[in-house]
Design an enzyme around this catalytic site. Sequence first.
Site, PDB file in Angstrom:
ATOM      1  N   GLU A  44      57.197 -64.159  80.115  1.00  0.00           N
ATOM      2  CA  GLU A  44      57.216 -65.402  80.911  1.00  0.00           C
ATOM      3  C   GLU A  44      58.635 -65.974  80.761  1.00  0.00           C
ATOM      4  OE1 GLU A  44      54.721 -68.554  79.368  1.00  0.00           O
ATOM      5  OE2 GLU A  44      54.773 -69.681  81.252  1.00  0.00           O
TER       6      GLU A  44
ATOM      7  N   ASP B 171      47.959 -73.482  84.577  1.00  0.00           N
ATOM      8  CA  ASP B 171      47.605 -74.845  84.145  1.00  0.00           C
ATOM      9  C   ASP B 171      47.635 -75.749  85.380  1.00  0.00           C
ATOM     10  OD1 ASP B 171      47.732 -74.468  81.073  1.00  0.00           O
ATOM     11  OD2 ASP B 171      49.600 -73.597  81.806  1.00  0.00           O
TER      12      ASP B 171
HETATM   13  N1  ADE Z   1      49.601 -72.322  77.241  1.00  0.00           N
HETATM   14  C1  ADE Z   1      49.230 -72.919  78.368  1.00  0.00           C
HETATM   15  N2  ADE Z   1      49.996 -72.526  79.385  1.00  0.00           N
HETATM   16  C2  ADE Z   1      50.877 -71.643  78.896  1.00  0.00           C
HETATM   17  C3  ADE Z   1      51.924 -70.876  79.448  1.00  0.00           C
HETATM   18  N3  ADE Z   1      52.247 -70.938  80.738  1.00  0.00           N
HETATM   19  N4  ADE Z   1      52.631 -70.080  78.627  1.00  0.00           N
HETATM   20  C4  ADE Z   1      52.337 -70.010  77.324  1.00  0.00           C
HETATM   21  N5  ADE Z   1      51.371 -70.703  76.756  1.00  0.00           N
HETATM   22  C5  ADE Z   1      50.634 -71.513  77.531  1.00  0.00           C
HETATM   23 ZN    ZN Z   2      49.235 -69.051  80.644  1.00  0.00          ZN
END
Ligand code: ADE
Ligand code: ZN
Length: 339
Positions: A201, A280
Amino acid sequence: MDENLKRYIQLLPKAELHVHIEGTFEPELIFEIATRNKVSLKYNSVEELRKAYNFNNLQDFLDIYYGAANVLLYEQDFYDLTVNYLRKAHADNVVHTEIFFDPQTHTARSVSFETVVNGITRAMDDAKIEWGISSKLILCFLRHLSEKSAEETLKSALLHKDKIIAVGLDSSENGHPPGKFFHVFNRVREEGFFVVAHAGEEGPAEYVWEAIDLLEAERVDHGVSSIDDPDLLEELREREIPLTVCPLSNLKLKVVEELKNVPVKVFLEKGIRVTLNSDDPSYFGGYINDNYLQTAEALRLSRNDIYTLAKNSFLASFITENERNIFLEKLLNFENAFV
Ligand code: ADE
Ligand code: ZN
């Protein structure tokens, strides 16, 4: 965008495979639960809280996300949170969802593992009856904490094994590579859970290699930095390891400057099992259909691309072959009937 394609996305049966239940916590519900639990918040109103949703990176977001989670104390709180998400998912024609939860965020505040799991799964059971939506639960270890803490969390999870399908890894990525959790994930696999991990990410492609080779992750969450490593892309294709990409999340956390830079189209062209998800949604400005719509628009995805994304979501789900065949048939029937 073409109105018909919008309608197609809206009605398309789909699975969501990357959504944190704590990340579906809407500001109105945060205030409602804070008030009834008599927990004070750093913000005075829903509007003030929403204004703080301006993130420069993953950590900026996590600080606010963990702050809001502090108001969750009782089983009913976790139930309300989960029902709210499932109602929205159902409205987006999500027919199956695999929900992450972060038990350590709650057990660290003396809320029991059992309280959390019972609240979430009671909502999942009710939503199945009420709306027919199918769901599974995935426990995530917080990677900024120690492997020992993850081991203790796994011990609690073993008492609720029947309610948890898989174990993953989330939270602050840089400086916390998957390899940090090598031993505990050996135990996770021995116990028969599926394995997933957030990787690539904010972190490098190397972390995706660690997720698939050291943790033996069956699915990689995000994985967008795989685009930097042609050998890794070939490996993901060859081993049919799905990526659960979350475009609006990548945009809001500045993983990409513009939505069109999320490499969904390239992953599709390379034959990688890519899926679209919301991560999220209450913090990133959209649930799953918003992710499909805005990505389709920014990347000029075709109807066939969108169909493949939905098909991949079922191919990548942790369900029985019988369940998979039922969902794939539902998808095909929808495709054939859509005009
Ligand atoms: N916890 C909630 N959203 C997240 C994300 N995008 N990356 C890592 N941990 C998370
Ligand atoms: Zn996530």
